[in-house]
Design a protein around this motif. Structure first.
Motif, PDB file in Angstrom:
ATOM      1  N   SER A   1      -1.084  15.015 -11.968  1.00 11.32           N
ATOM      2  CA  SER A   1      -0.484  14.644 -13.173  1.00 11.32           C
ATOM      3  C   SER A   1       0.764  14.004 -13.329  1.00 11.32           C
ATOM      4  CB  SER A   1      -0.216  16.175 -13.698  1.00 11.32           C
ATOM      5  OG  SER A   1       0.522  16.826 -12.847  1.00 11.32           O
ATOM      6  N   ASN A   2       1.462  13.707 -12.195  1.00 13.70           N
ATOM      7  CA  ASN A   2       2.650  12.946 -12.485  1.00 13.70           C
ATOM      8  C   ASN A   2       2.192  11.426 -12.105  1.00 13.70           C
ATOM      9  OD1 ASN A   2       4.509  14.737 -12.131  1.00 13.70           O
ATOM     10  ND2 ASN A   2       4.151  15.348 -10.183  1.00 13.70           N
ATOM     11  N   ASP A   3       0.865  11.055 -11.806  1.00 12.50           N
ATOM     12  CA  ASP A   3       0.466   9.493 -11.962  1.00 12.50           C
ATOM     13  C   ASP A   3       0.096   8.946 -13.224  1.00 12.50           C
ATOM     14  OD1 ASP A   3      -0.023   7.018 -11.202  1.00 12.50           O
ATOM     15  OD2 ASP A   3      -1.693   7.633  -9.680  1.00 12.50           O
TER      16      ASP A   3
ATOM     17  N   ASN B   1       5.904   3.070 -15.516  1.00 11.22           N
ATOM     18  CA  ASN B   1       5.057   3.535 -14.306  1.00 11.22           C
ATOM     19  C   ASN B   1       5.779   4.990 -13.771  1.00 11.22           C
ATOM     20  OD1 ASN B   1       2.535   1.903 -14.173  1.00 11.22           O
ATOM     21  ND2 ASN B   1       4.003   0.471 -13.489  1.00 11.22           N
ATOM     22  N   ASN B   2       5.193   5.987 -14.016  1.00 10.04           N
ATOM     23  CA  ASN B   2       5.980   7.284 -13.521  1.00 10.04           C
ATOM     24  C   ASN B   2       6.280   7.269 -12.238  1.00 10.04           C
ATOM     25  OD1 ASN B   2       7.499   9.487 -14.471  1.00 10.04           O
ATOM     26  ND2 ASN B   2       5.508  10.848 -13.378  1.00 10.04           N
ATOM     27  N   ILE B   3       5.132   6.755 -11.437  1.00  6.88           N
ATOM     28  CA  ILE B   3       5.227   6.789 -10.011  1.00  6.88           C
ATOM     29  C   ILE B   3       5.127   5.052  -9.694  1.00  6.88           C
ATOM     30  CG2 ILE B   3       4.334   7.295  -7.655  1.00  6.88           C
ATOM     31  CD1 ILE B   3       2.894   9.783  -8.916  1.00  6.88           C
ATOM     32  N   PRO B   4       6.225   4.478  -9.546  1.00  8.15           N
ATOM     33  CA  PRO B   4       6.192   3.135  -9.499  1.00  8.15           C
ATOM     34  C   PRO B   4       5.491   2.678  -8.022  1.00  8.15           C
ATOM     35  CG  PRO B   4       8.334   3.803  -9.060  1.00  8.15           C
ATOM     36  CD  PRO B   4       7.530   4.998  -9.418  1.00  8.15           C
TER      37      PRO B   4
ATOM     38  N   VAL C   1       0.593  -1.293   0.016  1.00 10.85           N
ATOM     39  CA  VAL C   1       0.082   0.026  -0.096  1.00 10.85           C
ATOM     40  C   VAL C   1       0.790   1.286  -0.093  1.00 10.85           C
ATOM     41  CG1 VAL C   1      -1.690   1.320   1.161  1.00 10.85           C
ATOM     42  CG2 VAL C   1      -1.663  -1.236   1.195  1.00 10.85           C
ATOM     43  N   ASP C   2       0.575   2.237  -0.862  1.00 10.21           N
ATOM     44  CA  ASP C   2       1.281   3.360  -0.921  1.00 10.21           C
ATOM     45  C   ASP C   2       0.140   4.548  -0.766  1.00 10.21           C
ATOM     46  OD1 ASP C   2       2.297   5.845  -1.592  1.00 10.21           O
ATOM     47  OD2 ASP C   2       3.284   5.128  -3.790  1.00 10.21           O
ATOM     48  N   LEU C   3       0.338   5.154   0.595  1.00 11.04           N
ATOM     49  CA  LEU C   3      -0.752   6.242   0.996  1.00 11.04           C
ATOM     50  C   LEU C   3      -0.650   7.507   0.292  1.00 11.04           C
ATOM     51  CD1 LEU C   3      -0.762   5.616   4.838  1.00 11.04           C
ATOM     52  CD2 LEU C   3      -2.364   4.528   3.184  1.00 11.04           C
ATOM     53  N   THR C   4       0.348   7.619  -0.575  1.00 16.31           N
ATOM     54  CA  THR C   4       0.445   9.081  -1.211  1.00 16.31           C
ATOM     55  C   THR C   4      -0.327   8.793  -2.465  1.00 16.31           C
ATOM     56  OG1 THR C   4       2.361   8.289  -2.430  1.00 16.31           O
ATOM     57  CG2 THR C   4       2.725   9.455  -0.089  1.00 16.31           C
ATOM     58  N   LYS C   5      -0.770   7.615  -2.995  1.00 18.54           N
ATOM     59  CA  LYS C   5      -1.336   7.415  -4.398  1.00 18.54           C
ATOM     60  C   LYS C   5      -2.964   7.152  -4.097  1.00 18.54           C
ATOM     61  CE  LYS C   5       1.027   4.361  -6.973  1.00 18.54           C
ATOM     62  NZ  LYS C   5       2.016   3.852  -7.664  1.00 18.54           N
ATOM     63  N   GLU C   6      -3.633   7.639  -5.142  1.00 17.71           N
ATOM     64  CA  GLU C   6      -5.063   7.274  -5.081  1.00 17.71           C
ATOM     65  C   GLU C   6      -5.266   5.862  -5.976  1.00 17.71           C
ATOM     66  OE1 GLU C   6      -7.602   9.130  -4.087  1.00 17.71           O
ATOM     67  OE2 GLU C   6      -6.066  10.544  -3.484  1.00 17.71           O
ATOM     68  N   ASP C   7      -5.933   4.941  -5.000  1.00 20.21           N
ATOM     69  CA  ASP C   7      -6.354   3.733  -5.642  1.00 20.21           C
ATOM     70  C   ASP C   7      -7.186   3.686  -6.988  1.00 20.21           C
ATOM     71  OD1 ASP C   7      -4.762   2.605  -3.814  1.00 20.21           O
ATOM     72  OD2 ASP C   7      -6.515   2.136  -2.438  1.00 20.21           O
ATOM     73  N   THR C   8      -8.210   4.812  -7.031  1.00 24.93           N
ATOM     74  CA  THR C   8      -9.166   4.912  -7.972  1.00 24.93           C
ATOM     75  C   THR C   8      -9.037   6.345  -8.540  1.00 24.93           C
ATOM     76  OG1 THR C   8     -10.884   5.397  -6.548  1.00 24.93           O
ATOM     77  CG2 THR C   8     -10.708   3.134  -6.928  1.00 24.93           C
ATOM     78  N   PHE C   9      -9.258   6.611  -9.856  1.00 29.11           N
ATOM     79  CA  PHE C   9      -9.093   7.814 -10.219  1.00 29.11           C
ATOM     80  C   PHE C   9      -9.682   7.987 -11.662  1.00 29.11           C
ATOM     81  CE2 PHE C   9      -4.870   6.044 -11.221  1.00 29.11           C
ATOM     82  CZ  PHE C   9      -4.664   6.361 -12.523  1.00 29.11           C
TER      83      PHE C   9
END
Length: 190
Positions: free
Chosen positions: A114-116, A144-147, A74-82
């Protein structure tokens, strides 16, 4: 041998005019080596057919996407859905009677960050052995820009110069941004 990757995609295209079409589709992938346990992407858009001949085909499409992903760690800095945007192209070129070159590229990005974004490009060459068999080699670039993150064991360096693992000590590090996959396959035509 220790890497497995799955991709299932279904896309429906419908012509509006000879050179303009709309599409809708759904894709699911799993790539544990890249940290993706499950990723669903639904998409819809429009596109252009630039060439559609027996020896040359090229089309582009652009639209909206909805992504729902689950990463291994789990990466709390990324959205799971978008909600996002999607571009892709498909290029096919016959080189003589027995050789085909193809290139497929898909770009999926997030409106929220925009980085994701991620990109998937595959280039392949198929050589016909006879009317039923062909040899195909391909190279796929998955970016993946944010792996995804990976959990690594935490070690400390003692005054004596020894490395000692910290009990229950973990640190999260991002995985590599770019994965490359080389495939060879025997294609059977029915």
């Amino acid at each position: 041998p220790d890497v497995e990757k799955y991709l299932v995609e279904n896309r429906y295209d419908r012509a509006i005019t000879e050179r303009f079409f709309w599409n809708v589709g759904l894709a699911w992938d799993r790539n544990l080596d890249a940290g993706i346990a499950s990723r669903w992407i639904g998409f819809a858009g429009v596109g252009n057919t630039w060439w559609d001949r027996e020896d040359l085909m090229f089309n582009t499409s652009y639209g909206l996407s909805y992504t729902d992903r689950e990463e291994v760690d789990v990466d709390l800095t990324k959205e799971d859905t978008f909600l996002g945007y999607r571009f892709n192209w498909e290029y096919l070129n016959l080189w003589g009677k027995n050789t085909t070159f193809e290139n497929r590229w898909t770009f999926n990005g997030s409106f929220a960050d925009s980085n994701d974004w991620n990109s998937d490009m595959t280039s392949a060459i198929s050589v016909g052995i006879n009317s039923r068999l062909a040899l195909r080699v391909s190279l796929q670039w998955l970016y993946n820009n944010i792996p995804a993150l990976q959990d690594l064991d935490l070690f400390v360096l003692t005054a004596d110069g020894d490395l000692i693992q910290v009990p229950d000590g973990l640190v999260q590090e991002p995985k590599e941004k770019l994965d490359t996959i080389f495939n060879t396959s025997l294609v059977i035509n029915f």
